[in-house]
Scaffold this motif. Structure first.
Motif, PDB file in Angstrom:
ATOM      1  N   ASP A 257       0.835  -1.201   0.000  1.00 39.14           N
ATOM      2  CA  ASP A 257       0.000   0.000   0.000  1.00 39.14           C
ATOM      3  C   ASP A 257       0.869   1.249   0.000  1.00 39.14           C
ATOM      4  O   ASP A 257       0.622   2.201  -0.734  1.00 39.14           O
ATOM      5  CB  ASP A 257      -0.903   0.013   1.244  1.00 39.14           C
ATOM      6  CG  ASP A 257      -1.947  -1.089   1.190  1.00 39.14           C
ATOM      7  OD1 ASP A 257      -2.180  -1.605   0.092  1.00 39.14           O
ATOM      8  OD2 ASP A 257      -2.497  -1.427   2.249  1.00 39.14           O
ATOM      9  N   LEU A 258       1.882   1.229   0.867  1.00 38.11           N
ATOM     10  CA  LEU A 258       2.747   2.400   0.970  1.00 38.11           C
ATOM     11  C   LEU A 258       3.455   2.661  -0.353  1.00 38.11           C
ATOM     12  O   LEU A 258       3.600   3.804  -0.772  1.00 38.11           O
ATOM     13  CB  LEU A 258       3.767   2.213   2.096  1.00 38.11           C
ATOM     14  CG  LEU A 258       3.152   2.244   3.499  1.00 38.11           C
ATOM     15  CD1 LEU A 258       4.207   2.029   4.565  1.00 38.11           C
ATOM     16  CD2 LEU A 258       2.423   3.554   3.749  1.00 38.11           C
TER      17      LEU A 258
ATOM     18  N   LEU B 180       3.126   5.983  -2.426  1.00 37.92           N
ATOM     19  CA  LEU B 180       4.333   6.734  -2.786  1.00 37.92           C
ATOM     20  C   LEU B 180       4.345   6.999  -4.284  1.00 37.92           C
ATOM     21  O   LEU B 180       4.639   8.120  -4.729  1.00 37.92           O
ATOM     22  CB  LEU B 180       5.571   5.935  -2.364  1.00 37.92           C
ATOM     23  CG  LEU B 180       6.878   6.723  -2.427  1.00 37.92           C
ATOM     24  CD1 LEU B 180       6.906   7.769  -1.325  1.00 37.92           C
ATOM     25  CD2 LEU B 180       8.067   5.794  -2.312  1.00 37.92           C
ATOM     26  N   ALA B 181       4.004   5.966  -5.045  1.00 41.54           N
ATOM     27  CA  ALA B 181       3.993   6.122  -6.505  1.00 41.54           C
ATOM     28  C   ALA B 181       2.993   7.197  -6.910  1.00 41.54           C
ATOM     29  O   ALA B 181       3.290   8.050  -7.758  1.00 41.54           O
ATOM     30  CB  ALA B 181       3.633   4.799  -7.172  1.00 41.54           C
TER      31      ALA B 181
ATOM     32  N   GLY C 215       1.834  12.590  -8.663  1.00 40.54           N
ATOM     33  CA  GLY C 215       1.157  13.865  -8.420  1.00 40.54           C
ATOM     34  C   GLY C 215       2.127  15.032  -8.502  1.00 40.54           C
ATOM     35  O   GLY C 215       1.834  16.071  -9.087  1.00 40.54           O
ATOM     36  N   LEU C 216       3.308  14.836  -7.908  1.00 37.85           N
ATOM     37  CA  LEU C 216       4.317  15.898  -7.951  1.00 37.85           C
ATOM     38  C   LEU C 216       4.744  16.165  -9.388  1.00 37.85           C
ATOM     39  O   LEU C 216       4.858  17.312  -9.808  1.00 37.85           O
ATOM     40  CB  LEU C 216       5.543  15.500  -7.125  1.00 37.85           C
ATOM     41  CG  LEU C 216       5.310  15.424  -5.620  1.00 37.85           C
ATOM     42  CD1 LEU C 216       6.636  15.395  -4.880  1.00 37.85           C
ATOM     43  CD2 LEU C 216       4.486  16.602  -5.154  1.00 37.85           C
ATOM     44  N   LEU C 217       4.957  15.070 -10.128  1.00 34.18           N
ATOM     45  CA  LEU C 217       5.361  15.239 -11.525  1.00 34.18           C
ATOM     46  C   LEU C 217       4.268  15.961 -12.309  1.00 34.18           C
ATOM     47  O   LEU C 217       4.542  16.854 -13.104  1.00 34.18           O
ATOM     48  CB  LEU C 217       5.668  13.879 -12.164  1.00 34.18           C
ATOM     49  CG  LEU C 217       6.947  13.211 -11.669  1.00 34.18           C
ATOM     50  CD1 LEU C 217       7.152  11.878 -12.373  1.00 34.18           C
ATOM     51  CD2 LEU C 217       8.156  14.115 -11.890  1.00 34.18           C
ATOM     52  N   ALA C 218       3.017  15.546 -12.020  1.00 32.46           N
ATOM     53  CA  ALA C 218       1.895  16.191 -12.707  1.00 32.46           C
ATOM     54  C   ALA C 218       1.870  17.678 -12.401  1.00 32.46           C
ATOM     55  O   ALA C 218       1.461  18.488 -13.230  1.00 32.46           O
ATOM     56  CB  ALA C 218       0.574  15.541 -12.303  1.00 32.46           C
ATOM     57  N   GLY C 219       2.310  18.051 -11.190  1.00 30.39           N
ATOM     58  CA  GLY C 219       2.333  19.461 -10.829  1.00 30.39           C
ATOM     59  C   GLY C 219       3.508  20.204 -11.439  1.00 30.39           C
ATOM     60  O   GLY C 219       3.457  21.417 -11.634  1.00 30.39           O
TER      61      GLY C 219
END
Ligand SMILES: Nc1ncnc2c1ncn2[C@@H]1O[C@H](COP(=O)(O)OP(=O)(O)OP(=O)(O)O)[C@@H](O)[C@H]1O
Ligand SMILES: [Mg+2]
Lengths: 417, 243
Positions: free
Chosen positions: A382-383, A387-388, A393-397
């Protein structure tokens, strides 16, 4: 900078909320799918242990496994009592649990079996069944009920119960002339055993004394004591769980049963049948996983589009920030912080949603299939998934942030609308 | 390099071409603004007024020539230093949309102090930054108690422009740049706005470079400059015919 980013998000809360929601739902979905997959597997694997062979009338291995152990579906044919005796008398056979299905009580399955069930049946990590209250059945009209049956119907030891013919949750015809009595309640196991009403094979015969060919014989009906004096040797059973003296003999015994002359029989190794089941279910699992990944992807694309769409209206905010001394790096950071906050918000909300789903789902699974799904903290898989998603999400931002960065350099002081 | 103590802004042999354009937008031989001087800059639309302001504010860099602002030659500044220079020494007012919609009026005014130590120090000399911001807002004739905690988007355009002036003035930067700050205002508010701006620029001791199409405002300035007069590149087809 974080303060500014936060207030900027709050200012855009409807879109921000939608982005968070999209991520939350995708996170909840993928976690729940993963969990159901793993728990269903371990729950299935836990259901039977220590049994070397499962024997039934010839049908499919998976079907046999499903009805004999998981009580899902119905048998198409029975094993005659002569065959049972033959198998019992094989020198390699250590013990044998007969199982007779086909009746129900208030939606719970009635399992006709012998006392060997309580001595030899193992689940989980080779755990035996334990009686929580009362005792194992002794009389023809005694019943030993699973913990869920007791809990849901509010039964105690000595509660009289009436058994119905057929296995639907709506009682078809009740064998009300031969009332049974709860003699014992089993401790919870987290397996379909909790959902079963166990009676002796003689008990199964007894409730059918006044029934011939599925129709009730008219008249007064036979009273209990007469029935007790009758010869109630069963004619057939639905399945057998077989334990061998030595595991080494398992393939030889399996072959012997599969080639039994008197009757077409099927013997399967529980582990092998489970594996076949997994192969079958695996396709559906993969499809489900792919769908979940697509949903996560959609959530991230949504996040990106929210950020990109906001970008145009924000170009003048960028210009204002730049005129007030904010560096391009600040502008970049501002958007990165925003996407991080949105992603993390989505992940946290998704986790919460996941637990709500699991809590609701586990009630349902427990009631319907006796499969236990526990509420557990996220494990390593799950972690990793979270994390993925966070990184994605960060990359998308980063893309909109880079865009804003470039624009804030190129626009100069011109305010563009 | 000769530092001219009288000039807050000095341009020499300036040439600027927008990337992708064939013709130079700006070609200015010499232009300067003195300390505390109030300069009115006019010129037709597309003549390069905003471009010039961007160059002075070190948002853009010229291909040729030198710009010295407050004794600092801009070509010696690197990326981050330019941003620091800008916020330290220049207060800016745009045509409109000066305010960040997600910050309060107070926070909008104090924004430059977040990025500039120098302006933070100047603003907090005699009292706190918040009080200085309030003083400026009051000086701009804004009903402080009324608007302090309201979202900036609820302010009228004239009020927003006055908040923007308060922000430009906080921490007393030596140069105030205003790019058509009155074009969204009606003529009465325009005069009142100008009066307030002048008064506070005076108090702050800053120079003012004020861009506008409205020649009627020019009279109250120390000097009025037409960009077409100083810009050798204006006779190309980049100019729009409407102004
Ligand atoms: N980001 C840009 N990229 C390329 N060319 C630009 C850019 N911004 C402005 N220009 C060009 O530079 C010239 C001068 O533009 P500028 O905005 O400085 O004019 P202006 O005098 O401020 O006009 P206005 O009075 O309408 O604001 C115009 O021809 C314009 O097309
Ligand atoms: Mg302009």
């Amino acid at each position: 900078m974080i303060g500014i980013a936060w207030r900027s998000i709050c200012n855009r809360w409807p879109t921000a909320l939608l982005a968070v929601l999209a991520i939350a739902m995708s996170v909840a979905l993928i976690l729940t799918v993963e969990k159901v997959r793993r728990d269903a597997r371990s729950s299935f694997t836990q259901t039977v242990s220590g049994t070397d062979l499962i024997v039934g009338a010839r049908s499919g291995a998976i079907q046999l496994l499903l009805y004999s152990v998981f009580r899902i579906g119905n048998a198409t044919n029975n094993i005659s009592w002569e065959s049972v005796e033959d198998i019992k008398n094989r020198p390699a056979v250590d013990w044998l649990i007969p199982i007779s299905l086909g009746d129900s009580h208030a939606g719970f399955r009635v399992v006709g079996t012998s006392k060997d069930y309580f001595t030899h049946f193992r689940y989980g990590d080779k755990q035996p069944l334990k009686i929580a209250k009362g005792a194992i059945f002794d009389d023809v009209f005694d019943a030993v009920i699973g913990s869920q049956v007791a809990a849901q119907l509010g039964y105690e030891v000595n509660t009289p119960i009436v058994v119905a013919h057929g296995t639907g949750s709506v009682a078809l015809v009740e064998h009300d002339r031969q009332p049974f009595r709860v003699s014992g309640i089993l401790a919870p196991t987290g397996t379909p055993v909790d959902q079963a009403v166990h009676v002796s094979l003689e008990g199964i015969e007894a409730m059918h004394v006044d029934w011939r060919n599925g129709a009730e014989v008219k008249g007064e009906g036979t009273d209990s004591d007469t029935i007790r004096r009758m010869d109630l040797k069963p004619a057939a059973v639905t399945a057998l769980l077989v334990g061998l003296k030595s595991r080494a003999a398992v393939f030889r015994e399996q072959r012997a049963i599969n080639t039994y002359r008197e009757e077409p029989l099927l013997a399967v190794l529980p582990g092998v049948a489970l594996q076949q089941l997994w192969n079958l279910v695996g396709v559906a699992e993969k499809a489900l996983l792919i769908v979940s990944i697509c949903v996560v992807f959609a959530g991230l694309v949504n996040l990106m589009s929210v950020l990109l769409a906001g970008l145009n209206e924000r170009r003048r905010e960028m210009a204002v920030l730049r005129s007030a001394g904010a560096r391009p790096g600040h502008v970049f950071l501002l958007l990165c912080i925003e996407s991080t906050v949105l992603t993390l918000g989505g992940i946290i909300a998704g986790l919460a949603l996941h637990y709500v789903l699991v809590a609701l789902g586990s009630l349902f699974m427990q009631n319907q299939y006796g499969i236990t799904i526990g509420l557990a903290p996220p494990d390593l898989t799950d972690l990793k998934i979270l994390l993925a998603i966070a990184i994605a999400g960060l990359l998308a931002g980063t893309l909109p942030a880079l865009q804003a960065y470039r624009k804030s350099l190129a626009d100069g002081l011109t305010q563009r609308l | 390099m000769i530092k001219s103590p009288e000039a807050i802004v000095q341009l020499d042999n300036l040439q600027f071409i927008w990337p992708g354009n064939v013709h130079a937008t700006l070609d200015i031989d010499h232009f300067s603004i003195g300390q505390r001087e109030r300069v009115f800059l006019k010129g037709p639309s597309g003549s390069g007024k905003t471009t010039l302001l961007s160059l002075i504010a070190a948002v853009l860099s010229p291909q040729n020539g030198r710009i010295v602002v407050d004794g600092i030659s801009l070509d010696t500044l690197k990326g981050g230093q330019k941003d620091q220079f800008r916020v330290d020494r220049i207060g800016m007012v745009f045509q409109q949309f000066n305010l960040l919609p997600f910050l309060s009026v107070q926070d909008n005014v104090q924004l430059p102090c977040k990025f500039s130590k120098q302006r933070r120090a100047t603003a907090s000399q005699s009292h706190t930054i918040t009080e200085e911001a309030n003083r400026l807002l009051r000086a701009m004739r804004l009903p402080l108690d009324d608007i302090k905690d309201r979202p900036v988007t609820e302010l009228s355009v004239g009020q927003q422009q006055r908040v923007a002036v308060a922000r430009a003035l906080i921490g007393r930067p030596p140069l105030i740049i205003a790019d058509e700050p009155t074009s969204a205002l009606d003529s009465d508010t325009r005069q009142a706005f100008l009066a307030l701006l002048f008064a506070e620029v005076e108090t702050a001791g800053s120079a003012l470079l004020f861009v506008s199409h409205d020649a009627s405002l020019a009279g109250s300035f120390d000097r009025s400059v037409d960009l077409t007069d100083i810009n050798a590149a204006t006779d190309n087809e980049h100019q729009d015919s409407f102004a």
